[in-house]
Design an enzyme around this catalytic site. Structure first.
Site, mmCIF file in Angstrom:
data_model
loop_
_atom_site.group_PDB
_atom_site.id
_atom_site.type_symbol
_atom_site.label_atom_id
_atom_site.label_comp_id
_atom_site.label_asym_id
_atom_site.label_seq_id
_atom_site.Cartn_x
_atom_site.Cartn_y
_atom_site.Cartn_z
ATOM 1 N N TYR A 127 0.850 -1.195 0.000
ATOM 2 C CA TYR A 127 0.000 0.000 0.000
ATOM 3 C C TYR A 127 0.885 1.244 0.000
ATOM 4 O O TYR A 127 1.574 1.530 0.966
ATOM 5 C CB TYR A 127 -0.890 -0.028 1.241
ATOM 6 C CG TYR A 127 -2.089 0.893 1.227
ATOM 7 C CD1 TYR A 127 -2.347 1.764 0.178
ATOM 8 C CD2 TYR A 127 -2.990 0.880 2.297
ATOM 9 C CE1 TYR A 127 -3.457 2.582 0.183
ATOM 10 C CE2 TYR A 127 -4.108 1.706 2.310
ATOM 11 C CZ TYR A 127 -4.326 2.553 1.252
ATOM 12 O OH TYR A 127 -5.427 3.374 1.265
ATOM 13 N N LYS A 165 -1.027 -1.029 -4.266
ATOM 14 C CA LYS A 165 -2.238 -0.226 -4.102
ATOM 15 C C LYS A 165 -1.812 1.220 -3.873
ATOM 16 O O LYS A 165 -1.023 1.507 -2.966
ATOM 17 C CB LYS A 165 -3.061 -0.735 -2.914
ATOM 18 C CG LYS A 165 -4.344 0.069 -2.667
ATOM 19 C CD LYS A 165 -5.093 -0.453 -1.454
ATOM 20 C CE LYS A 165 -6.347 0.391 -1.210
ATOM 21 N NZ LYS A 165 -7.052 -0.028 0.002
#
Length: 313
Positions: free
Chosen positions: A143, A168
């Site tokens: 992330y 992400k």
């Protein structure tokens, strides 16, 4: 589940990626029965995957034993119909411990959150995520946001790391994302996945799709799955009229409402779930509940969103 099957199941999802909120009872403790109901309803509504105990699920607020119980409950509620990906974060040692806990609880993959507090260099960040990836057999999605922002060469290194299957993006720097996609495509070709992880990702997904990023998280799915599903279908089918109608009439006003308070990316979503009729409790500190007037505005906005769908029909 091995990395390849999870990546295959996520690559072309039939519905939105579901990030359930964590349910708390009146005494503030985790309510696993309500949490299971929330996950079951999301899967039944058409979620393609469950991302348990991540940002919307208040990963930061959960005790380790609560985290394990929630991941296990999500796996039970999903019943193998869709994969369950669990959050993992903090410093490297704790992130490894959470990763192993998630594996023991039956998760199919990990969403590796930014490390706690420190602003590390690229070499340290790469080592951090490689240690998480090597700690279990679970596939890892990294992330990018806040204090974990990567250069294209670092993402190439992540893409070459066994067990890391995707990135992400919660930063929103499209120039950086274009350079990352290009670098990985040329220097580490393969099936590396990219996700739009911005709050209310639908608002920016047209721009991300132009970069080749087709996957996105949907917080709206938690409380208005019909709207989130309609938007997802319209994107997949090229129905630009429905995309524009929902962006103009629902998503843009929702983003503007969300901007009225810090932490509303979680607390306003949780309020929306309660408006739908499932008492998932309030957020834990340091987050706070949205103002009463903002909740009323959210209720009206959800009604408007459903009216837009009826107009489509």
């Amino acid at each position: 589940m091995t990395p390849a099957p999870l990546a295959a199941r996520l690559r072309d999802p039939s519905g939105p990626l579901f990030f359930p909120v964590t349910a708390y009872g009146p005494d503030g403790s985790v309510d696993l029965d309500v949490y299971r109901a929330h996950v079951r309803e999301g899967v039944a509504a058409g979620a393609a995957a469950v991302f348990a105990c991540c940002g919307t699920g208040e990963f930061h607020a959960l005790l380790p034993e609560e985290f394990e119980a929630c991941v296990r409950a999500a796996v039970e509620a999903a019943g193998g119909r869709v994969p369950v990906v669990a959050g993992a974060g903090y410093g490297t040692a704790l992130a490894v411990r959470y990763a192993r806990t998630a594996e023991e609880a039956g998760a199919d993959g990990l969403l590796a959150m930014p490390p706690y507090l420190v602003r590390a260099g690229q070499e340290g960040l790469l080592r951090h995520y490689r240690e998480i990836a090597s700690a279990t057999a679970l596939p890892v999605i990294v992330y990018q946001r806040d204090n974990a922002v990567f250069t294209p060469s670092t993402v190439v290194g992540l893409a070459r790391t066994e067990g890391v299957i995707g990135l992400k993006d919660g930063l929103g720097d499209l120039d950086l994302m274009q350079r990352i996609v290009s670098a990985v495509r040329t220097e580490a070709p393969g099936d590396f996945l990219y996700f739009n992880g911005l709050p209310t990702a639908e608002q920016t997904q047209l721009a991300y799709r132009a970069l080749g990023v087709t996957l996105y998280s949907s917080a709206v799915f938690c409380f208005a799955p019909e709207i989130a599903l309609a938007f997802h279908r319209a994107l997949r089918s090229g129905d630009e009229a429905t995309v524009r109608r929902l962006l103009d009439g629902f998503y843009r006003p929702f983003v503007e409402l969300r901007a009225q308070g810090r932490g509303y990316a979680v607390s306003l979503v949780k309020a929306g779930v309660r408006l739908r009729g499932l008492d998932v409790g309030e957020v834990r500190p340091p987050l706070h509940e949205p103002a009463e007037d903002h909740v009323k505005q959210l209720a009206r906005l959800i009604e408007r969103g459903h009216a837009l769908l009826e107009g489509e029909a």
